[in-house]
Design a protein around this motif. Sequence first.
Motif, PDB file in Angstrom:
ATOM      1  N   HIS A  84      43.830  28.455  36.829  1.00 55.56           N
ATOM      2  CA  HIS A  84      43.119  29.506  36.743  1.00 55.56           C
ATOM      3  C   HIS A  84      43.565  30.546  35.966  1.00 55.56           C
ATOM      4  O   HIS A  84      44.496  31.224  36.437  1.00 55.56           O
ATOM      5  N   VAL A  87      42.426  34.749  38.044  1.00 52.47           N
ATOM      6  CA  VAL A  87      42.885  34.753  39.629  1.00 52.47           C
ATOM      7  C   VAL A  87      42.294  35.702  40.241  1.00 52.47           C
ATOM      8  O   VAL A  87      41.693  35.504  41.390  1.00 52.47           O
ATOM      9  N   SER A  90      38.638  34.912  41.072  1.00 53.76           N
ATOM     10  CA  SER A  90      38.345  33.764  42.183  1.00 53.76           C
ATOM     11  C   SER A  90      38.657  34.354  43.570  1.00 53.76           C
ATOM     12  O   SER A  90      37.842  34.110  44.360  1.00 53.76           O
ATOM     13  N   ASP A 117      31.719  28.844  40.117  1.00 53.94           N
ATOM     14  CA  ASP A 117      32.850  29.047  41.245  1.00 53.94           C
ATOM     15  C   ASP A 117      32.046  30.182  42.195  1.00 53.94           C
ATOM     16  O   ASP A 117      32.151  30.133  43.213  1.00 53.94           O
ATOM     17  N   THR A 134      43.046  31.301  46.995  1.00 48.54           N
ATOM     18  CA  THR A 134      44.114  31.658  45.812  1.00 48.54           C
ATOM     19  C   THR A 134      44.118  30.801  44.833  1.00 48.54           C
ATOM     20  O   THR A 134      43.590  29.486  44.956  1.00 48.54           O
ATOM     21  N   ALA A 135      44.523  31.280  43.548  1.00 50.89           N
ATOM     22  CA  ALA A 135      44.653  30.379  42.311  1.00 50.89           C
ATOM     23  C   ALA A 135      45.585  31.138  41.652  1.00 50.89           C
ATOM     24  O   ALA A 135      45.676  32.266  41.457  1.00 50.89           O
ATOM     25  N   ASP A 136      46.082  30.335  40.894  1.00 48.63           N
ATOM     26  CA  ASP A 136      47.066  30.732  39.599  1.00 48.63           C
ATOM     27  C   ASP A 136      47.178  29.792  38.608  1.00 48.63           C
ATOM     28  O   ASP A 136      46.321  28.560  38.512  1.00 48.63           O
ATOM     29  N   GLY A 140      44.261  25.840  42.497  1.00 44.26           N
ATOM     30  CA  GLY A 140      43.873  26.715  43.413  1.00 44.26           C
ATOM     31  C   GLY A 140      43.721  26.162  44.671  1.00 44.26           C
ATOM     32  O   GLY A 140      43.899  24.958  44.548  1.00 44.26           O
TER      33      GLY A 140
END
Length: 155
Positions: A84, A87, A90, A117, A134-136, A140
């Motif tokens: 992602h 971040v 999201s 999304d 959470t996402a990185d 996610g």
Amino acid sequence: MATVELLFSALPEHVRTARLVAAAVARRAGVDEAVLDEVRLAVGEACSRAVGLHVSQGIAKPVRVVLTEDEKKFSIEVGDDAPHQAVVGSAAAASGAPAATPSGSAAAHEEAADGEDDMGLAVISGLVDDVEVTADETGGLIRMSWPTTPAAETA
């Protein structure tokens, strides 16, 4: 604490199975019957989002769903392995804050995915009071939980 873990290939037809499993485990955990449709819808949105990210980015790994029950709540985590870039976008989408737009050549692709999304995350946050996104760059995770009624109270 009881846990059920579900791994499924990133295919849209498996989302229905995840929804059915989530509803069955939620019922057994003591989630109020009136809330089971919300559980099904939220899991469907989260899994559809993960499937879409895996398909659009060519990720062969399965989508992960972890269902956990404890004395006071029933929790579901839906994880994807898609990197992602946005971040902040999201996480902000779930809270209603404006999303950040990524820069670079992947911006157009990410922006189009963010639109989908944002809608899915908005639906989830409307259905679930306790949700965390959470996402990185490694993937996610959407965490959702609902209160349960202890077995002694339901008898």
